[in-house]
Design an enzyme around this catalytic site. Structure first.
Site, PDB file in Angstrom:
ATOM      1  CG  ASP A 167      -2.259   0.619   1.010  1.00 30.60           C
ATOM      2  OD1 ASP A 167      -2.276   1.847   0.852  1.00 30.60           O
ATOM      3  OD2 ASP A 167      -3.284  -0.083   1.012  1.00 30.60           O
ATOM      4  CG  HIS A 235      -5.295   3.646   1.146  1.00 27.00           C
ATOM      5  ND1 HIS A 235      -4.942   2.351   0.842  1.00 27.00           N
ATOM      6  CD2 HIS A 235      -6.601   3.771   0.801  1.00 27.00           C
ATOM      7  CE1 HIS A 235      -5.988   1.727   0.324  1.00 27.00           C
ATOM      8  NE2 HIS A 235      -7.010   2.566   0.280  1.00 27.00           N
ATOM      9  CB  SER A 424      -9.407   0.413   0.184  1.00 20.97           C
ATOM     10  OG  SER A 424      -8.678   0.525  -0.993  1.00 20.97           O
TER      11      SER A 424
END
Length: 599
Positions: A167, A235, A424
């Site tokens: 990520d 994220h 996600s």
């Protein structure tokens, strides 16, 4: 007597990587005659991945590949930059003109030595962040559409399992820090990485903000990408918290597999991340070898990829995923947030992955979630919409997925918590469940996927287009795959297997009445680079030896991840049982990673 033999090296499929721009790039299958390659968000391809056929000089030698790139340049500044762990060669185009990229790809396709060529597309986080701060984890425990996690914790908390989060990296957060292990930064571009260099051993999230519209290029119509400035998402830290936030520490949130470890693997930076970097990250995270990168000291049993791009599954991705799964690593991928069939989004449409769609708090398929026959399972992804976004469909911030984050708009600031929504957020729910399973069984990735599907429950709401086997149920899955207490015994302590030696690992069995059954189950998880060296046996408490498998001269693959059935009815159950492993040759070594007995 020690055997002498030369290890057999399997011919690695030649992977092709393609670097598209900031948007979601379209993969270009070798059989197609592609249009000018641009990202789904419009950004042109900046590099490609070329796979040469085995036997050609260009497949063996990067210098030959470089000469080949020069020959095909036709005035363009092509450069053979590096070879991937999957075998493909990354070729820089030296241009962001989509027409140039199409011409170069066509030139490679006409070469009989080329097996495939595809864009090195950019991947992006698949989340739609909101601005709420409610600490509500309905996604774990609510009866309607939660994942029924608390009931699973009596069976497993994920201890002993590493989950790689491929990520944006990780920004320090006190509610996750206790479960972080060393990772790696695979971003090749120093400008995208914002750390002043290329790949390195520091996976810290430097921020993926974009200061101005068009900073990542322009689309085929000349529109700027992105269309407006964007703040950093942090994220990877949000994903990490869902999987394994520290629990029972009187603060923050609970992680699904809260005794597992998270390995941050950084691939997404400014404008996204390249397929070539992500493919190498998959290889490294699962314990494979990547040139120029130190070996992973703690290979992951689970990989979470909450990222994606448009187009067919590339050869590069499929090669990397297949190899990871062969090493015993389960790969979990977010389906994407475009409300269309997932068949057009990669790597969610690749084989050998668990593809996860997202549901809302009422148990419907979330409005943004991709769908279709390639979806394997659905998990909570949340829904947060303002009245201005969807008149008549307002949800509250508490209906999102609440997890760890950072308050910095560009560079890291104070740690925080926030709700996001997206596939996600759904994928790490399933990655956490996989970690719970892997901690207590020796199931293969395929068996883990089957177990999750078989024990899902129907979505309480509606799903149009296909949501896989239903809503993942952690408790039901754990109860199905882990034997009842008192009859299951395991040893998770690593035991090294040097060359030409015999080693043993012990399990003390107690509380079982009478003799062992006629169907004693022996689960074996051995990591070894050449199992053709090995003879594996079970030793009963009285010293009786039961041969489980003799791999010598019959098997040249790596690792042993199998469950054997032994008729041990003549043996008293209680006592010390041993797994005996003989290594009868040189060159390759390994370890007993774990083993178990089920009575």
């Amino acid at each position: 007597m020690a055997l002498s033999r030369r290890s057999t090296l399997s011919g690695a499929a030649l992977g092709v990587l393609l670097l598209a721009g900031a948007g979601l790039a379209t993969a270009l299958p070798a059989a197609a005659d592609p249009p000018a390659p641009v990202a789904a968000g419009g950004q042109p391809v900046a590099s490609i991945i070329v796979g040469y056929k085995p036997g050609s000089a260009k497949a063996r030698d990067l210098a030959s590949a470089a000469k080949d790139a020069t020959a095909k340049a036709h005035g363009r500044a092509l450069s053979a930059e590096r070879r991937l762990a999957t075998g493909g060669v990354v070729v820089g185009l030296g241009s962001k003109d989509a027409r140039d990229a199409a011409a170069v790809i066509a030139a490679y396709k006409a070469d009989p030595d080329v097996d495939y060529v595809e864009a090195d597309q950019m991947m992006h986080p698949l989340a739609d962040p909101t601005d709420t701060d409610y600490a509500q984890q309905w996604d774990l425990f609510e009866a309607t559409a939660g994942m029924n996690v608390p009931g699973a914790w009596a069976t497993s908390t994920g201890a002993g399992v590493t989950v790689a989060v491929i990520d944006t990296g990780y920004v320090a957060h006190s509610d996750v820090a206790g479960n972080i292990v060393a990772g790696y930064d695979f971003i090749t571009s120093s400008s995208a990485a914002r750390d002043g260099n290329g790949r390195d051993n520091n996976p810290a999230d430097e921020g993926d903000w974009v200061a101005t519209a068009g900073e990542c290029g322009t689309d085929a119509n000349g529109n700027p990408v992105p269309s407006k400035p964007e703040d950093s998402s942090w994220h990877g830290t949000h994903v990490a918290g869902t999987i394994a936030a520290v629990t029972n520490n009187a603060k923050g949130i609970a992680g699904i597999a809260y005794n597992a470890k998270v390995q941050p693997v950084r691939v997404l930076g400014k404008c996204g991340g390249a397929t070539s970097d992500i493919a190498d990250a998959i290889t490294w995270a699962s314990g494979g070898t990547v040139a120029g990168v130190p070996a992973n000291p703690t290979p992951a049993k689970v990989i979470n990829m909450s990222l994606g791009g448009s187009g067919a599954c590339s050869v590069t991705y499929q090669n990397a995923i297949n190899a990871a799964v062969a090493r015993g690593t389960t790969v979990v991928v977010a389906a994407g947030n475009s409300n269309v069939d997932v068949s057009g989004f990669n790597p969610a449409n690749c084989n050998n992955v668990i593809t996860v769609a997202a549901s809302d708090r009422a148990g419907n398929r979330a409005f943004y979630s991709n769908f279709g026959a390639k979806i394997d399972i659905t998990a909570p992804g949340g829904e947060v919409r303002l009245e201005t976004d969807a008149p008549g469909s307002r949800t509250t911030p508490a209906d999102g997925i609440y997890s760890t984050l950072n308050g910095g708009l560009t560079t890291p600031g104070a740690e925080s918590y926030k709700t996001y929504m997206g596939t996600s957020m759904a994928a790490p729910h399933v990655a956490g469940l996989v970690a719970l399973i892997a901690a207590k069984t020796t199931l293969t990735p395929a068996q883990i996927e089957t177990a999750i599907k078989n024990n899902a429950r129907a979505l309480p709401g509606t799903c149009t287009g296909g949501c896989g086997s239903g809503l993942a149920d952690a408790t039901a899955t754990l109860l199905a795959v882990v034997p009842a207490p008192g009859k299951y015994f395991e040893n998770l302590t690593d035991v090294a297997i040097p060359d030409n030696t015999t080693v043993e690992s012990s399990i003390v069995v107690s509380g079982v009445t009478g003799n062992a059954p006629t169907t004693l189950k022996v689960g074996v998880d051995i990591k070894h680079t050449y199992r053709g060296d090995l003879i594996v046996s079970l030793v009963a408490p009285d010293g009786s030896v039961y041969l489980l498998e003799d791999f010598v001269n019959s098997d040249s693959t790596a690792n042993v991840a199998k469950t054997y059935t032994v008729n041990a009815s003549s043996e008293v159950a209680n006592g010390t049982w041993k797994l005996r492993v003989q290594d009868v040759a040189s060159q390759d070594t390994g370890k007993i990673d774990a083993w178990n007995l089920t009575f």
